[in-house]
Write an enzyme that holds these catalytic residues in place. Structure first.
Site, PDB file in Angstrom:
ATOM      1  N   GLU A 232       0.829  -1.211   0.000  1.00 12.04           N
ATOM      2  CA  GLU A 232       0.000   0.000   0.000  1.00 12.04           C
ATOM      3  C   GLU A 232       0.859   1.256   0.000  1.00 12.04           C
ATOM      4  OE1 GLU A 232      -0.089  -2.638   2.039  1.00 12.04           O
ATOM      5  OE2 GLU A 232      -1.994  -2.754   3.113  1.00 12.04           O
TER       6      GLU A 232
ATOM      7  N   CYS B  44      -0.456   1.194   7.348  1.00 13.73           N
ATOM      8  CA  CYS B  44      -1.009   1.460   6.022  1.00 13.73           C
ATOM      9  C   CYS B  44      -2.391   2.098   6.123  1.00 13.73           C
ATOM     10  CB  CYS B  44      -1.059   0.177   5.205  1.00 13.73           C
ATOM     11  SG  CYS B  44       0.598  -0.419   4.782  1.00 13.73           S
TER      12      CYS B  44
HETATM   13 ZN    ZN Z   1       0.849  -2.339   5.963  1.00 13.48          ZN
END
Ligand code: ZN
Length: 152
Positions: free
Chosen positions: A55, A86
């Site tokens: 990500e 993330c």
């Molecule tokens: Zn992550």
């Protein structure tokens, strides 16, 4: 719906190629309108960088390509529920929608763990759609770790 499936397929392909490079097989794709603006897999081992999750790598790539700090209106497709780091980056980037595959009860930070988007300190929460291609996403991870056990 067909388009969202297509983008998740691209994320699954990124996950598989991360696995082939010896990385934990997780993939992410960023989409703005109908255009893919970034695709990435995990690169933590290659870069010796614990923050190089799929990500984060995709967000960095898209921001660089667009020459901007935020990705307002972009949608992120990722094969596994994002971790807390993330989830926060997705929020800071002002991503509109998050589509993820398998849930991660051990390391997830969206619907498990700290549930980042439900905290009062979270200032932007994306719309979250879970369970897309869940079986495929989970199979890729399970096969990778089974193989690892056989090798070790
Ligand atoms: Zn992550």
């Amino acid at each position: 719906m067909a388009k969202t499936n297509h983008f998740m397929e691209l994320a699954l392909a990124e996950a598989r190629s991360a696995g082939a490079r010896g990385e934990v097989p997780i993939g992410a794709v960023l989409v703005l309108g109908d255009a893919v603006i970034a695709k990435a897999g995990n690169r933590t081992r290659e870069l010796n960088d614990v923050t190089a999750h799929a990500e984060i790598a995709a967000i960095r790539m898209a921001c660089e390509a667009l020459g901007q700090e935020r990705l307002t209106g972009a949608d992120l497709y990722v094969t596994l529920e994002p971790c807390t780091m993330c989830a926060a980056a997705i929020s800071f980037a002002r991503i509109r929608r998050l589509y993820y595959g398998a849930e991660d009860p051990k390391g997830g930070g969206v619907d498990n763990g700290v549930r980042f988007y439900r905290q009062p300190t979270c200032h932007h929460a994306p719309e979250v759609y879970s369970g897309m291609a869940e079986r495929d996403a989970a199979d890729i991870l399970r096969e990778f770790f089974q193989l690892k056990r056989v090798e070790n």
